[in-house]
Design a protein around this motif. Structure first.
Motif, PDB file in Angstrom:
ATOM      1  N   ILE A 125       0.847  -1.185   0.000  1.00 45.48           N
ATOM      2  CA  ILE A 125       0.000   0.000   0.000  1.00 45.48           C
ATOM      3  C   ILE A 125       0.889   1.244   0.000  1.00 45.48           C
ATOM      4  CG2 ILE A 125      -1.667   1.341   1.350  1.00 45.48           C
ATOM      5  CD1 ILE A 125      -2.872  -1.263   2.300  1.00 45.48           C
ATOM      6  N   LYS A 126       0.609   2.169  -0.883  1.00 46.42           N
ATOM      7  CA  LYS A 126       1.458   3.351  -1.034  1.00 46.42           C
ATOM      8  C   LYS A 126       1.328   4.269   0.184  1.00 46.42           C
ATOM      9  CE  LYS A 126       1.295   3.316  -6.075  1.00 46.42           C
ATOM     10  NZ  LYS A 126       2.717   2.919  -6.237  1.00 46.42           N
ATOM     11  N   THR A 127       2.465   4.836   0.594  1.00 47.44           N
ATOM     12  CA  THR A 127       2.517   5.745   1.736  1.00 47.44           C
ATOM     13  C   THR A 127       3.377   6.958   1.366  1.00 47.44           C
ATOM     14  OG1 THR A 127       4.547   4.841   2.727  1.00 47.44           O
ATOM     15  CG2 THR A 127       2.465   3.740   3.295  1.00 47.44           C
ATOM     16  N   PRO A 128       3.248   8.060   2.104  1.00 51.47           N
ATOM     17  CA  PRO A 128       4.218   9.143   1.918  1.00 51.47           C
ATOM     18  C   PRO A 128       5.618   8.646   2.292  1.00 51.47           C
ATOM     19  CG  PRO A 128       2.340   9.838   3.267  1.00 51.47           C
ATOM     20  CD  PRO A 128       2.254   8.358   3.151  1.00 51.47           C
ATOM     21  N   LYS A 229     -10.379   1.580  -6.121  1.00 49.26           N
ATOM     22  CA  LYS A 229      -8.995   1.574  -5.640  1.00 49.26           C
ATOM     23  C   LYS A 229      -8.935   1.899  -4.150  1.00 49.26           C
ATOM     24  CE  LYS A 229      -6.556   2.644  -9.957  1.00 49.26           C
ATOM     25  NZ  LYS A 229      -5.637   3.603 -10.632  1.00 49.26           N
ATOM     26  N   LEU A 230      -9.727   2.860  -3.733  1.00 49.77           N
ATOM     27  CA  LEU A 230      -9.784   3.225  -2.321  1.00 49.77           C
ATOM     28  C   LEU A 230     -10.317   2.059  -1.496  1.00 49.77           C
ATOM     29  CD1 LEU A 230      -9.569   5.461  -0.131  1.00 49.77           C
ATOM     30  CD2 LEU A 230     -11.908   6.130  -0.747  1.00 49.77           C
ATOM     31  N   LYS A 231     -11.375   1.433  -1.978  1.00 47.53           N
ATOM     32  CA  LYS A 231     -11.951   0.285  -1.281  1.00 47.53           C
ATOM     33  C   LYS A 231     -10.929  -0.839  -1.138  1.00 47.53           C
ATOM     34  CE  LYS A 231     -14.355  -2.868  -3.328  1.00 47.53           C
ATOM     35  NZ  LYS A 231     -15.373  -3.645  -4.065  1.00 47.53           N
ATOM     36  N   ASN A 232     -10.243  -1.155  -2.216  1.00 44.73           N
ATOM     37  CA  ASN A 232      -9.296  -2.275  -2.182  1.00 44.73           C
ATOM     38  C   ASN A 232      -8.159  -2.016  -1.199  1.00 44.73           C
ATOM     39  OD1 ASN A 232     -10.788  -3.662  -4.082  1.00 44.73           O
ATOM     40  ND2 ASN A 232      -9.561  -2.953  -5.824  1.00 44.73           N
ATOM     41  N   VAL A 246     -15.140  -1.437  14.201  1.00 48.87           N
ATOM     42  CA  VAL A 246     -15.082  -0.391  13.179  1.00 48.87           C
ATOM     43  C   VAL A 246     -13.678   0.201  13.097  1.00 48.87           C
ATOM     44  CG1 VAL A 246     -17.513   0.216  13.464  1.00 48.87           C
ATOM     45  CG2 VAL A 246     -15.772   1.449  14.790  1.00 48.87           C
ATOM     46  N   ALA A 247     -13.398   0.799  11.953  1.00 53.51           N
ATOM     47  CA  ALA A 247     -12.133   1.524  11.760  1.00 53.51           C
ATOM     48  C   ALA A 247     -12.265   2.411  10.540  1.00 53.51           C
ATOM     49  CB  ALA A 247     -10.957   0.566  11.588  1.00 53.51           C
ATOM     50  N   MET A 248     -11.470   3.455  10.534  1.00 52.49           N
ATOM     51  CA  MET A 248     -11.317   4.332   9.372  1.00 52.49           C
ATOM     52  C   MET A 248      -9.876   4.234   8.886  1.00 52.49           C
ATOM     53  SD  MET A 248     -11.252   8.483   9.266  1.00 52.49           S
ATOM     54  CE  MET A 248     -10.873   9.382   7.749  1.00 52.49           C
ATOM     55  N   VAL A 249      -9.702   4.128   7.575  1.00 53.41           N
ATOM     56  CA  VAL A 249      -8.368   4.182   6.981  1.00 53.41           C
ATOM     57  C   VAL A 249      -8.308   5.468   6.164  1.00 53.41           C
ATOM     58  CG1 VAL A 249      -6.601   2.946   5.703  1.00 53.41           C
ATOM     59  CG2 VAL A 249      -8.441   1.664   6.814  1.00 53.41           C
ATOM     60  N   GLU A 250      -7.427   6.362   6.569  1.00 52.23           N
ATOM     61  CA  GLU A 250      -7.365   7.693   5.969  1.00 52.23           C
ATOM     62  C   GLU A 250      -6.295   7.760   4.892  1.00 52.23           C
ATOM     63  OE1 GLU A 250      -6.418  12.320   7.249  1.00 52.23           O
ATOM     64  OE2 GLU A 250      -6.854  10.832   8.807  1.00 52.23           O
ATOM     65  N   PHE A 251      -6.651   8.350   3.752  1.00 52.30           N
ATOM     66  CA  PHE A 251      -5.741   8.498   2.621  1.00 52.30           C
ATOM     67  C   PHE A 251      -5.767   9.937   2.127  1.00 52.30           C
ATOM     68  CE2 PHE A 251      -7.115   4.098   2.540  1.00 52.30           C
ATOM     69  CZ  PHE A 251      -5.984   3.382   2.177  1.00 52.30           C
ATOM     70  N   LYS A 252      -4.714  10.313   1.405  1.00 51.52           N
ATOM     71  CA  LYS A 252      -4.765  11.500   0.558  1.00 51.52           C
ATOM     72  C   LYS A 252      -4.516  11.043  -0.872  1.00 51.52           C
ATOM     73  CE  LYS A 252      -3.690  15.690   1.651  1.00 51.52           C
ATOM     74  NZ  LYS A 252      -2.956  16.936   2.012  1.00 51.52           N
ATOM     75  N   ASP A 257       0.404  12.434  -8.767  1.00 57.25           N
ATOM     76  CA  ASP A 257       0.356  11.180  -9.529  1.00 57.25           C
ATOM     77  C   ASP A 257      -1.001  10.474  -9.478  1.00 57.25           C
ATOM     78  OD1 ASP A 257       0.279  10.134  -6.953  1.00 57.25           O
ATOM     79  OD2 ASP A 257       2.339   9.376  -6.992  1.00 57.25           O
ATOM     80  N   GLY A 258      -1.964  11.054  -8.741  1.00 56.88           N
ATOM     81  CA  GLY A 258      -3.291  10.470  -8.682  1.00 56.88           C
ATOM     82  C   GLY A 258      -3.407   9.228  -7.826  1.00 56.88           C
ATOM     83  N   GLU A 259      -2.367   8.899  -7.056  1.00 57.76           N
ATOM     84  CA  GLU A 259      -2.362   7.688  -6.240  1.00 57.76           C
ATOM     85  C   GLU A 259      -2.839   7.996  -4.818  1.00 57.76           C
ATOM     86  OE1 GLU A 259      -1.789   4.673  -7.183  1.00 57.76           O
ATOM     87  OE2 GLU A 259      -0.909   4.967  -9.180  1.00 57.76           O
TER      88      GLU A 259
END
Length: 381
Positions: A125-128, A229-232, A246-252, A257-259
């Motif tokens: 999973i891509k990260t900063p 993509k976000l769901k996966n 429950v949990a939240m997974v936070e992304f930017k 690059d649109g990722e």
């Protein structure tokens, strides 16, 4: 069903209290704060003021004794501190009440940004770009691209920016137990799930429309979306943890690059809970039902394009920090498609929010932190 819900001072606790109450659930709200907003909801049947959860042993003993003497079906923790403490002592509570939260071994990974980022990187999973700061706080300038985000390893809230190496060293002196990340330009997204021992039982996704702080923070307006993509990515990391509850997974979503880049896992209920409920995924009720019955029918479909607004204090603070948003701010009052958490049928908690907003604004102006409470990365205009 009789439910004890914690952290009555939080706006998402109010969302849960209202949702459960409308379904006829007998809801008891607890807080360490005497005047917590959810206490004033007509759906709150009983109020309990418990010891400060940061005093772990005293809090656990108080709550355990209360539950032993009460006929309560579900203990539903909301806030970070309470959720992590109850996870640690889950086996103490399980004989007396259903408690739909993850075991402590995986909770420790999800609630620690160091461990979360390492896990994400190990499963693709891509990260900063992330630098894990050691105890000596030795950081090589050549490893950095400014601006840099300084984050606390645990819980949300501790975050600041450094635009130069000199500024970074100064700020690291005052921020213990931190990690450094590259600043990711782009919009904030969230994947939300309810899991039953690693198996998804409900999912939801949103993107932030407005947020406060304006440099990156909780939603003040958000919209329900669906993105494969976000769901996966969200499913992948929570399944890897064999998550429960429950949990939240936070992304930017990186505008370069649109990722989707992982920010953190929020191993509990989240601030924008109202939006999920309004879109057709009632996470509090599903979690309680799962705790009582052992499982629930999956909820994987919901209404997209729903917008939700948290006016007080959140969106009002966004307006003060970014006056250029005034057109959208005032326009939302006249848009029937924008939902909000101000209920005329349950107005007392919202009256409480007015006073809360006043105190917050005064405090931020006094400390000169209204516009950029976490500092200003140079890319942000």
């Amino acid at each position: 069903m009789k439910v004890f819900i914690t952290d009555a001072e939080n706006k998402h606790t109010l969302a849960a209290v209202r949702s459960l109450g409308k379904k006829g659930v007998y809801t008891i709200a607890g807080s360490s704060i005497k005047h917590a907003q959810s206490f004033y909801s007509k759906y709150c049947k009983e109020r309990v003021v418990y010891p400060n959860p940061k005093n772990g042993e005293k809090f656990v003993n108080y709550l355990l004794n209360f539950l032993k003497e009460s006929e309560i079906d579900v203990l539903l923790p909301i806030g970070y501190t309470v959720t992590t403490i109850l996870s640690k002592f889950k086996n103490n509570f399980s004989p007396y009440v259903g408690i739909p939260i993850a075991n402590y071994e995986v909770m420790k990974i999800a609630s620690d940004k160091n461990e979360t980022i390492k896990l994400a990187q190990s499963i693709g999973i891509k990260t900063p770009k992330t630098i894990f700061v050691d105890e000596q706080k030795v950081v090589n300038e050549s490893d950095l691209i400014f601006p840099v985000v300084i984050k606390g390893v645990v819980e949300s809230g501790h975050i600041c920016y450094a635009n130069s190496y000199k500024e970074l060293l100064t700020k690291l002196e005052n921020n213990q137990n931190s990690l450094l990340q590259e600043y990711i330009p782009g919009e904030g997204y969230g994947f939300f799930g309810l899991f039953n021992h690693g198996e998804p039982r409900a999912i939801f996704m949103h993107k932030r429309i407005r947020e406060y702080p304006i440099t990156g923070g909780p939603s003040t307006v958000a919209e329900s979306i669906y993105d494969p993509k976000l769901k996966n990515a969200g499913l992948k990391i929570l399944k890897e943890l064999n998550w429960h509850g429950v949990a939240m997974v936070e992304f930017k979503k990186d505008s370069r690059d649109g990722e989707f880049k992982l920010m953190e896992i929020n191993p509990k209920f989240w601030g924008s809970l109202d939006l999920a409920i309004a879109s057709g995924v009632d996470f509090p009720y599903l979690a309680c039902k799962m705790a009582v019955e052992g499982d629930v029918e999956p909820v994987f479909e919901y209404e997209t394009g729903v917008r939700f607004r948290w006016l007080l204090p959140d969106d009002f603070l966004h307006l003060l920090a970014s006056p250029s948003s005034a057109k959208d701010f005032f326009g939302d009052f006249f848009d029937k498609n924008v939902k909000h958490n101000i209920w005329l049928s349950d107005i007392k908690p919202n009256l409480f929010q007015i006073a809360q907003t006043g105190f917050r604004v005064i405090s931020l102006i006094r400390d000169k932190k209204l516009k950029y409470p976490h500092g200003k990365p140079e890319e942000v205009s």
